[in-house]
Design an enzyme around this catalytic site. Structure first.
Site, PDB file in Angstrom:
ATOM      1  N   GLU A 122       0.710  -1.102   0.346  1.00  0.00           N
ATOM      2  CA  GLU A 122       0.348   0.512  -0.295  1.00  0.00           C
ATOM      3  C   GLU A 122       0.795   0.755  -0.381  1.00  0.00           C
ATOM      4  OE1 GLU A 122      -2.836  -0.864   3.178  1.00  0.00           O
ATOM      5  OE2 GLU A 122      -4.353  -1.843   1.966  1.00  0.00           O
ATOM      6  N   HIS A 155     -10.404   0.009  -1.784  1.00  0.00           N
ATOM      7  CA  HIS A 155     -10.669  -0.554  -0.415  1.00  0.00           C
ATOM      8  C   HIS A 155     -12.486  -1.150  -0.023  1.00  0.00           C
ATOM      9  CE1 HIS A 155      -7.034  -0.168   0.745  1.00  0.00           C
ATOM     10  NE2 HIS A 155      -7.412  -1.323   1.087  1.00  0.00           N
TER      11      HIS A 155
END
Length: 178
Positions: A122, A155
């Site tokens: 990430e 997400h």
């Protein structure tokens, strides 16, 4: 046909498949930044990896200062935990440095995903690859606020998965994801 929502997100085969896919995307992200720089005719002095924040200059301070800050943040919970430990601080330190428990962690797919793969990939994708592409388009201030929006959108599958599993009400799912 395999329904990707039929397995829990902590199922080892699903974790392995998702980790492999995010590692592939992360490995391809420098090439995407390089291609974008060529397509958008962005000419900068640093290499693509330097532009993404991967460089030797300042590496020591970039590694040590966040580590020290993290240690300060965790000092309170560590002291609290040591106070609860019958053996005091040395008992807490001994359990934190226990090789057996670390070996169990490294062998756990959920731990590897949450503590190693997710943070590393990430950071490289959402900070390292996205910011060099956003800054020339939006400017540095806007890029700092826009990049987390992309992170959030990436997400959304967590919300969809929880909704399909009927675990909680939609308000609880949105509150937890927010």
């Amino acid at each position: 046909m395999f329904d990707r929502y039929s397995k829990a997100r902590d199922h080892p085969s699903l974790i392995k498949r998702r980790c492999a896919s995010v590692l592939l995307v992360t490995a391809l992200s420098p090439a995407v930044v390089k291609a974008w720089m060529h397509w958008a005719d962005v000419n900068v002095n640093p290499s693509v990896l330097e532009l993404m924040g991967v460089r030797l200059e300042g590496l020591l301070s970039a590694a040590v200062l966040p580590l020290l800050l993290t240690m300060v943040f965790y000092l309170g919970p560590l002291v609290h935990s040591a106070m609860d430990n019958p053996d005091g601080f040395t008992g807490e330190l001994h359990s934190a440095l226990d090789v057996q428990s670390w070996m169990l962690c490294v062998g756990d797919a959920v731990w590897l995903r949450n503590q190693v793969v997710a943070p590393l990939t990430e950071e490289l994708v959402f900070r390292g690859a996205m910011l060099p592409m956003l800054v020339p388009c939006t400017g540095p201030t806007a890029a700092i606020f826009v990049a987390p929006l992309f992170f959030g959108v990436a997400h959304l599958h967590h919300i969809i998965a929880q909704w399909r599993l009927h675990k909680d009400s939609m308000s609880e799912i949105l509150l937890g994801s927010g």
